[in-house]
Design a protein around this motif. Structure first.
Motif, PDB file in Angstrom:
ATOM      1  N   TRP A  52     -18.399  58.668   6.835  1.00 34.15           N
ATOM      2  CA  TRP A  52     -18.348  58.798   5.378  1.00 34.15           C
ATOM      3  C   TRP A  52     -18.952  60.109   4.907  1.00 34.15           C
ATOM      4  O   TRP A  52     -19.890  60.632   5.506  1.00 34.15           O
ATOM      5  N   HIS A 254      -8.242  52.806 -10.061  1.00 36.90           N
ATOM      6  CA  HIS A 254      -7.381  52.585  -8.903  1.00 36.90           C
ATOM      7  C   HIS A 254      -5.907  52.525  -9.289  1.00 36.90           C
ATOM      8  O   HIS A 254      -5.046  53.097  -8.608  1.00 36.90           O
ATOM      9  N   VAL A 310     -19.195  51.273  -0.782  1.00 39.04           N
ATOM     10  CA  VAL A 310     -17.965  50.903  -0.085  1.00 39.04           C
ATOM     11  C   VAL A 310     -17.706  49.403  -0.222  1.00 39.04           C
ATOM     12  O   VAL A 310     -16.570  48.975  -0.464  1.00 39.04           O
ATOM     13  N   ARG A 311     -18.746  48.602  -0.093  1.00 39.86           N
ATOM     14  CA  ARG A 311     -18.557  47.156  -0.226  1.00 39.86           C
ATOM     15  C   ARG A 311     -18.118  46.773  -1.638  1.00 39.86           C
ATOM     16  O   ARG A 311     -17.230  45.932  -1.819  1.00 39.86           O
ATOM     17  N   ALA A 314     -14.474  47.984  -1.999  1.00 40.98           N
ATOM     18  CA  ALA A 314     -13.538  47.189  -1.208  1.00 40.98           C
ATOM     19  C   ALA A 314     -13.228  45.868  -1.893  1.00 40.98           C
ATOM     20  O   ALA A 314     -12.089  45.378  -1.826  1.00 40.98           O
ATOM     21  N   TRP A 317     -10.835  47.316  -4.884  1.00 45.46           N
ATOM     22  CA  TRP A 317      -9.673  48.136  -4.558  1.00 45.46           C
ATOM     23  C   TRP A 317      -8.957  47.701  -3.285  1.00 45.46           C
ATOM     24  O   TRP A 317      -7.819  48.104  -3.043  1.00 45.46           O
ATOM     25  N   GLY A 318      -9.633  46.942  -2.436  1.00 52.17           N
ATOM     26  CA  GLY A 318      -9.120  46.673  -1.108  1.00 52.17           C
ATOM     27  C   GLY A 318      -9.779  47.591  -0.096  1.00 52.17           C
ATOM     28  O   GLY A 318     -10.259  48.681  -0.425  1.00 52.17           O
ATOM     29  N   LEU A 319      -9.830  47.151   1.153  1.00 47.66           N
ATOM     30  CA  LEU A 319     -10.600  47.854   2.177  1.00 47.66           C
ATOM     31  C   LEU A 319     -10.043  49.227   2.498  1.00 47.66           C
ATOM     32  O   LEU A 319     -10.792  50.204   2.612  1.00 47.66           O
ATOM     33  N   GLU A 320      -8.735  49.363   2.642  1.00 47.10           N
ATOM     34  CA  GLU A 320      -8.172  50.666   3.001  1.00 47.10           C
ATOM     35  C   GLU A 320      -8.470  51.711   1.942  1.00 47.10           C
ATOM     36  O   GLU A 320      -8.834  52.854   2.259  1.00 47.10           O
ATOM     37  N   ALA A 322     -10.947  51.738  -0.260  1.00 40.96           N
ATOM     38  CA  ALA A 322     -12.375  52.050  -0.282  1.00 40.96           C
ATOM     39  C   ALA A 322     -12.768  52.959   0.868  1.00 40.96           C
ATOM     40  O   ALA A 322     -13.535  53.923   0.691  1.00 40.96           O
ATOM     41  N   LEU A 323     -12.260  52.679   2.072  1.00 43.73           N
ATOM     42  CA  LEU A 323     -12.604  53.514   3.225  1.00 43.73           C
ATOM     43  C   LEU A 323     -12.064  54.934   3.069  1.00 43.73           C
ATOM     44  O   LEU A 323     -12.745  55.907   3.430  1.00 43.73           O
ATOM     45  N   LEU A 357     -18.793  44.510   6.492  1.00 42.93           N
ATOM     46  CA  LEU A 357     -18.834  45.926   6.105  1.00 42.93           C
ATOM     47  C   LEU A 357     -20.253  46.471   6.052  1.00 42.93           C
ATOM     48  O   LEU A 357     -20.573  47.339   5.242  1.00 42.93           O
TER      49      LEU A 357
END
Length: 381
Positions: A52, A254, A310-311, A314, A317-320, A322-323, A357
């Motif tokens: 990150w 988003h 990030v948590r 996620a 927005w969803g995990l992808e 956020a990452l 996460l």
């Protein structure tokens, strides 16, 4: 002459990996400082992602960037690795030009000779003093400046990677010249949507902490945020700590700017430390209820860590998404296309997470910079 010993491959033991855009099943192998293979038979759980990148770190765990020397900055770089941050921009808040230049010099020295097994510093982020007195946030208004000459002198300093400015204070030629030296981000601005669009056209590339410390969206003037949302190449940085931006507004970002969001912490000297009173730059702040505040209640940065953000992101927005907002998108904004991705041949700057996460291990240049089984994670908010 001794024979050369090739580094042994190492499997991470994860069930999934994120390549910078998408999640895939499979384990990851690193050899030396490089990712050697991906998509191997999966481990039982967890995932690996590109390390990150935090574009706005005012301080961390007792270190205040504005007044820190090299030794303190190196200590901060080491501690940041515990939160999954493999690279960062130490951020210099509004100060005199002399103090700003001194802080940049210390940051640049660490950039040129990085601390081993610690977060990389990719340059300084100047958040001030070229900000609007109408939206100063916690910045001291007597120190704000409007000089184009001073702006260009500071942004040309070795080691400056990014600057936040109010575009209504400068003409297009000045913004273009600053953007030739570093990333220009609009922030702490009372600029209209028209002026903000002009600034993006002149070379500005981002909006600093969307929804915070700028002219708000109005029915007949969308302000800097509206201009950023409708400028297809503008990146919007956002503090998704559960305090600075409402969940509904995270959703708006988003939906309106997919693929253009970068998570930042805007973290401060008090991050990871107990509630109490702290000095932040030349300010006095109080930390309570997960907030860093001036005496009048104004938020003064955050006490969030990037793994927490990030948590939060996620969950919305969803995990992808956020990452990507914590890795690939900030890397691309800085022009660091060697970072923010995970594939065969990429640099082994990685974060390994459990299924909740939470950071299990941070790997920088192929080496373990922090691992949960070796150390206790600093207090996170």
């Amino acid at each position: 002459m001794s024979p050369r010993v090739d580094p042994l491959p190492r499997r991470l033991g994860v069930a999934r990996y994120f390549d910078g855009t998408r999640l895939h099943p499979g384990d990851v192998e690193i050899t030396g400082n490089t990712v050697s293979r991906v998509g191997l038979p999966p481990g039982p759980d967890g995932l690996a992602a590109p390390g990150w990148i935090d574009l706005q770190v005012n301080g961390f765990a007792g270190v205040d960037v504005l007044h820190a020397g090299e030794a303190e900055l190196r200590a901060m770089a080491t501690r940041l690795a515990a939160t999954g941050v493999t690279a960062a921009l130490p951020t210099v808040i509004t100060a005199t030009c002399a103090d700003t230049a001194a802080a940049v010099g210390a940051i640049d020295a660490v950039c040129r000779a990085p601390e081993p097994n610690a977060s990389r510093f990719l340059g300084a982020h100047l958040e001030g003093p070229f900000l609007s007195s109408a939206f100063p946030g916690a910045h001291p208004t007597p120190l704000l400046r409007t000089s184009s000459t001073a702006l260009l002198e500071l942004t040309a300093l070795p080691g400056v990677a990014m600057t936040t400015l109010a575009p209504e204070l400068f003409d297009d030629a000045t913004i273009t010249a600053a953007a030739a030296s570093c990333v220009v981000s609009i922030g702490h601005s009372d600029g209209t949507a028209t002026r903000s669009r002009e600034a993006f056209a002149a070379g500005a590339g981002a909006l600093t902490h969307a929804f915070n410390a700028h002219r708000p969206i109005r029915s007949r003037d969308a302000g800097p945020l509206g201009a950023a949302l409708t400028s297809p190449h503008a990146v919007l940085t956002v503090i998704a700590d559960g305090i600075h931006v409402a969940t509904e507004n995270l959703t708006v970002l988003h939906r309106a700017a997919p693929g253009r969001l970068a998570l930042i912490t805007d973290c401060t000297v008090a991050t990871g430390l107990p509630n109490g009173d702290y000095s932040f730059g030349d300010l006095s702040v109080t930390v309570a209820d997960d907030r860093a505040m001036l005496s009048d209640g104004t938020l003064a940065g955050s006490v969030a860590t990037l793994d927490h953000c990030v948590r939060v992101a996620a969950a919305t927005w969803g995990l992808e998404v956020a990452l990507a907002a914590a890795s690939r998108i900030p890397a691309e904004l800085l022009g660091r296309y060697d970072l923010g991705q995970l594939g065969a041949g990429s640099i082994a700057d990685l974060v390994c997470l459990d299924d909740d996460l939470r950071v299990v291990e941070t790997i920088i240049d192929g080496n373990t910079a922090w691992a949960r089984h070796k150390e206790k994670l600093p207090a996170c908010r």
